[in-house]
Write an enzyme that holds these catalytic residues in place. Structure first.
Site, mmCIF file in Angstrom:
data_model
loop_
_atom_site.group_PDB
_atom_site.id
_atom_site.type_symbol
_atom_site.label_atom_id
_atom_site.label_comp_id
_atom_site.label_asym_id
_atom_site.label_seq_id
_atom_site.Cartn_x
_atom_site.Cartn_y
_atom_site.Cartn_z
ATOM 1 C CD GLU A 13 35.003 33.703 42.184
ATOM 2 O OE1 GLU A 13 35.221 33.137 43.273
ATOM 3 O OE2 GLU A 13 33.901 33.637 41.617
ATOM 4 C CB CYS A 46 27.324 34.138 44.801
ATOM 5 S SG CYS A 46 28.649 33.457 45.800
ATOM 6 C CG LEU A 47 28.775 28.804 41.906
ATOM 7 C CD1 LEU A 47 29.998 27.964 41.550
ATOM 8 C CD2 LEU A 47 27.548 28.345 41.148
#
Length: 181
Positions: A147, A104-105
């Site tokens: 998302e 995950c960013l």
């Protein structure tokens, strides 16, 4: 030759909200204004996602608590899926449940084996209000579910239990982005 512009070329790269940051664990609000600000947000999401070398990015990951995400993600057959969805609903997950590496960013440099269905369907609209239905399989299904979790105020770490959760949380504590300066 492409029709239209390349997503993100008109956007600006925004700072990412990291684990523990404001808004990451809160559900996002419904988009009601489909004007130029929304189009600019989608461009900024693409620009930020590409700059961070991600495959998907939700609006709350850049501090905007709205139900919008973008993606540029392959499926398991290496078919590339590029797009965005506004006010998405996860209408179906099925198939087998697979545990696979997920990153995950908002937790840069880390990943953990996370269980996801290998098929997902998301419905919503585009930034211009056109209805859209997105079918994902394999890695792309994982991306869509990931998302959608963000828009509900969850990160993949929230799905982990036991030793996987403890290991990831130790890695978070040791990460350079988590240490106080």
């Amino acid at each position: 030759m492409r029709n239209g512009s390349i997503p993100g070329t008109h956007g600006r790269v925004r700072p990412l909200t990291l684990l523990g940051g404001p808004g990451l664990h809160e559900p996002c609000g419904v988009v009601s204004d489909f004007g130029p600000e929304l189009a600019a947000l989608v461009e900024d999401l693409f620009a930020t996602m590409y700059a961070a070398e991600g495959v998907g990015l939700a609006a709350n990951q850049i501090g905007v608590p709205l139900r919008v995400f973008v993606y540029d993600c392959p499926d398991d057959e290496e078919v590339r899926h590029v797009g965005h969805v506004v006010n998405p609903r996860l209408v179906e997950t099925d198939g087998i449940v697979l545990r696979g590496p997920e990153g995950c960013l908002s937790l840069p440099g880390l990943e953990a084996g996370t269980e996801r269905h290998d098929h997902a369907v998301v419905e919503g609209v585009t930034a211009t209000g056109e209805p859209v239905t997105i079918h994902g399989t394999g890695f792309f299904a994982r991306c869509l579910q990931h998302e959608m979790d963000h828009l509900e105020g969850k990160v993949y770490a929230d799905h982990l239990r036991g030793w996987r959760k403890r290991k990831l949380m130790r890695e978070v504590t040791r990460s350079s982005w988590r240490r106080p300066s």
